[in-house]
Write an enzyme that holds these catalytic residues in place. Structure first.
Site, short mmCIF file in Angstrom:
data_model
loop_
_atom_site.label_atom_id
_atom_site.label_comp_id
_atom_site.label_asym_id
_atom_site.label_seq_id
_atom_site.Cartn_x
_atom_site.Cartn_y
_atom_site.Cartn_z
N HIS A 13 0.88 -1.16 0.00
CA HIS A 13 0.00 0.00 0.00
C HIS A 13 0.93 1.21 0.00
O HIS A 13 2.03 1.14 0.55
CB HIS A 13 -0.90 0.02 1.23
CG HIS A 13 -1.86 -1.12 1.24
ND1 HIS A 13 -2.01 -1.97 2.32
CD2 HIS A 13 -2.72 -1.55 0.29
CE1 HIS A 13 -2.92 -2.87 2.02
NE2 HIS A 13 -3.36 -2.64 0.80
N ASP A 49 2.35 1.85 3.29
CA ASP A 49 3.28 0.84 3.83
C ASP A 49 4.70 1.31 3.54
O ASP A 49 5.62 1.11 4.33
CB ASP A 49 3.11 -0.53 3.14
CG ASP A 49 1.80 -1.22 3.50
OD1 ASP A 49 1.36 -1.08 4.65
OD2 ASP A 49 1.23 -1.88 2.62
N GLU A 52 -8.55 -4.85 -8.69
CA GLU A 52 -8.83 -6.04 -7.87
C GLU A 52 -10.29 -6.00 -7.46
O GLU A 52 -10.67 -5.28 -6.54
CB GLU A 52 -7.92 -6.05 -6.63
CG GLU A 52 -8.20 -7.24 -5.72
CD GLU A 52 -7.30 -7.30 -4.48
OE1 GLU A 52 -6.33 -6.52 -4.39
OE2 GLU A 52 -7.58 -8.13 -3.61
N GLU A 78 -8.52 -12.22 -6.62
CA GLU A 78 -8.34 -12.86 -5.33
C GLU A 78 -9.37 -13.98 -5.17
O GLU A 78 -10.57 -13.78 -5.38
CB GLU A 78 -8.49 -11.84 -4.19
CG GLU A 78 -8.47 -12.51 -2.83
CD GLU A 78 -8.18 -11.58 -1.67
OE1 GLU A 78 -7.43 -10.61 -1.85
OE2 GLU A 78 -8.70 -11.85 -0.58
N HIS A 128 -12.46 -13.27 -3.00
CA HIS A 128 -13.38 -12.29 -3.57
C HIS A 128 -14.28 -12.93 -4.62
O HIS A 128 -15.46 -12.58 -4.74
CB HIS A 128 -12.63 -11.11 -4.18
CG HIS A 128 -11.77 -10.36 -3.20
ND1 HIS A 128 -10.97 -9.30 -3.59
CD2 HIS A 128 -11.57 -10.50 -1.88
CE1 HIS A 128 -10.33 -8.84 -2.53
NE2 HIS A 128 -10.67 -9.55 -1.48
N ASP A 163 -14.69 -11.83 4.69
CA ASP A 163 -13.51 -12.14 3.88
C ASP A 163 -12.46 -12.77 4.79
O ASP A 163 -11.87 -12.12 5.63
CB ASP A 163 -13.01 -10.82 3.27
CG ASP A 163 -11.85 -10.99 2.33
OD1 ASP A 163 -11.38 -12.12 2.14
OD2 ASP A 163 -11.42 -9.96 1.79
N ASP A 181 -9.51 -14.75 4.11
CA ASP A 181 -8.08 -14.83 3.82
C ASP A 181 -7.42 -16.06 4.43
O ASP A 181 -6.32 -15.99 5.01
CB ASP A 181 -7.35 -13.55 4.27
CG ASP A 181 -7.80 -12.31 3.52
OD1 ASP A 181 -8.31 -12.45 2.39
OD2 ASP A 181 -7.64 -11.20 4.05
N ASP A 240 -2.54 -13.63 -0.46
CA ASP A 240 -3.16 -12.65 0.45
C ASP A 240 -3.83 -13.43 1.58
O ASP A 240 -5.05 -13.62 1.58
CB ASP A 240 -4.16 -11.78 -0.33
CG ASP A 240 -4.48 -10.49 0.42
OD1 ASP A 240 -3.97 -10.30 1.55
OD2 ASP A 240 -5.26 -9.67 -0.12
C1 3MF Z 1 -9.06 -6.73 0.57
C2 3MF Z 1 -7.80 -7.11 -0.04
C3 3MF Z 1 -6.69 -6.12 0.07
C4 3MF Z 1 -6.04 -5.86 -1.23
C5 3MF Z 1 -4.85 -4.99 -1.04
C6 3MF Z 1 -4.47 -4.27 -2.28
C7 3MF Z 1 -5.75 -5.96 2.23
O1 3MF Z 1 -9.98 -7.72 0.59
O2 3MF Z 1 -7.63 -8.19 -0.54
O3 3MF Z 1 -5.77 -6.63 0.99
O4 3MF Z 1 -5.62 -7.02 -1.84
O5 3MF Z 1 -5.13 -4.10 -0.08
O6 3MF Z 1 -5.15 -3.11 -2.35
MG MG Z 2 -6.30 -9.02 -1.95
#
Ligand code: 3MF
Ligand code: MG
Length: 349
Positions: A49, A52, A174, A210, A213, A248, A250, A283
């Protein structure tokens, strides 16, 4: 096999474990310490980001901001790492509370553009030309709060302005259907790529898919990837896993649905993804119960599962696939795939 693929993750994937219902459970790991872990864990790429890389980016003169980003680039070089992409983090700033590019308040829309231009400058200083747009709050909590048609026009305008701002950068959208919003305006890769083709330079707009998602949109991640691969527009992936339609998660790659994970790897292999030189991003988040010492295991495990599945894809007997397809015997094909995944020799009945 591990030479064919390059892996990346973002600093947010080493996480203190805070969730909406509870505080951190692990100490913060400072950024330089995280960078020092990448190679040891088997990763070559760092996802960023904008903040970051330069935490106080909005309060600095542009020249100071670039100086700080260049210092991060030197850190990356020192570790033998590369920046994969930079994503403007529009969703944490109070000005982005109602979305950035689609906010009703013109001052907030201006802020979102300015912040994104800064993210582009940071990306260049880090040595990458890839910008990722996760359009987190570009949507609504209630439908009546925005004109969705105008919102889509504003999104297109924003993407065009980023393309104009820097002629060398490329944008990977994304998509995500929900969370933090009730509904998001670009929920799937189909929406993202339709938007890409409307822009002033479609060659510079693609997608990042992703796993979670796609699952949250009720779609199959491997088919979403195939759609982008068929158009040469899969510019990164965020592999993880998701146990049904909830928040979500992950989860570690393959942990909820190994068969779906196999099919994601299969489509990346079929689409020649390694030859594109693009990264396989993971991710993933460690479970909140995980102790600090082993809170990078989810990254190592996800990468290991990915590579095991590459081997599974490459060793599945092609003749079974061909014969079953010719006979239209998909029950047999399914059993053979499951046998293969369970370490048995796949048989044709
Ligand atoms: C949110 C995400 C994010 C994005 C990342 C890039 C925190 O669901 O997946 O991860 O991948 O922020 O913008
Ligand atoms: Mg992501």
């Amino acid at each position: 096999m591990s030479n064919d693929y390059r892996f990346s993750f973002g600093p947010w994937n080493i996480h203190e474990g805070a969730d909406p219902f509870g505080p951190p459970v692990r100490p913060n790991v400072e950024f330089a310490k995280k960078l020092a872990l990448y190679k040891k864990l088997g990763f070559d790429g760092v996802q960023f980001h904008d903040d970051d890389a330069v935490p106080d980016m909005e309060n600095l003169f542009p020249s100071e901001m670039i100086k700080k980003a260049s210092a991060v680039k030197a850190l990356l070089d020192g570790e033998g790492l590369v920046a994969e992409f930079v994503a403007p983090r529009l969703w944490e700033n109070p000005k982005g509370v109602d979305g950035g590019f689609t906010a009703n308040d013109p001052a907030c829309r201006n802020w979102a553009m300015e912040r994104t231009y800064r993210a582009v400058d940071i990306a260049r200083a880090l040595g990458t030309n890839l910008i990722v747009l996760w359009l987190a709050r570009e949507g609504t909590y209630i439908r009546e709060s925005k004109n969705a048609i105008v919102a889509y026009e504003r999104l297109l305008d924003a993407v065009n302005r980023i393309l104009e701002y820097d002629r060398e950068i490329a944008i990977a959208i994304e998509p995500k259907p929900n969370e933090p919003m009730d509904h998001a305006y670009v929920p799937t890769i189909g929406h993202a790529l339709a938007l890409a083709y409307q822009t002033i330079d479609p060659t510079r707009v693609g997608g990042l898919i992703e796993t979670a998602h796609a699952v949250l949109a009720g779609l199959d991640p491997s088919d979403e990837m195939a759609f982008a691969l068929a158009q040469g527009k899969l510019w990164s992936v965020h592999l993880n896993d998701q146990n049904g339609l909830k928040y979500d998660q992950d989860k570690a790659f393959g942990s909820a649905n190994l068969r779906a994970a196999y099919n994601q790897v299969r489509v990346l292999e079929l689409g020649g993804y390694p030859a594109t030189g693009r990264f396989v991003g993971l991710d993933v988040k460690a479970m909140r119960t995980q102790a600090a010492e082993s809170a990078t295991q989810h990254l190592v495990n996800s990468r290991a599962i990915f590579l095991m599945l590459v081997e599974k894809v490459r060793t599945f007997p092609k003749e079974i696939e061909e014969q079953c397809a010719a006979n239209r015997d998909y029950e047999a094909l399914e059993l053979a795939v499951l046998q293969h995944l369970m370490g048995k020799t796949p048989q044709i009945p």
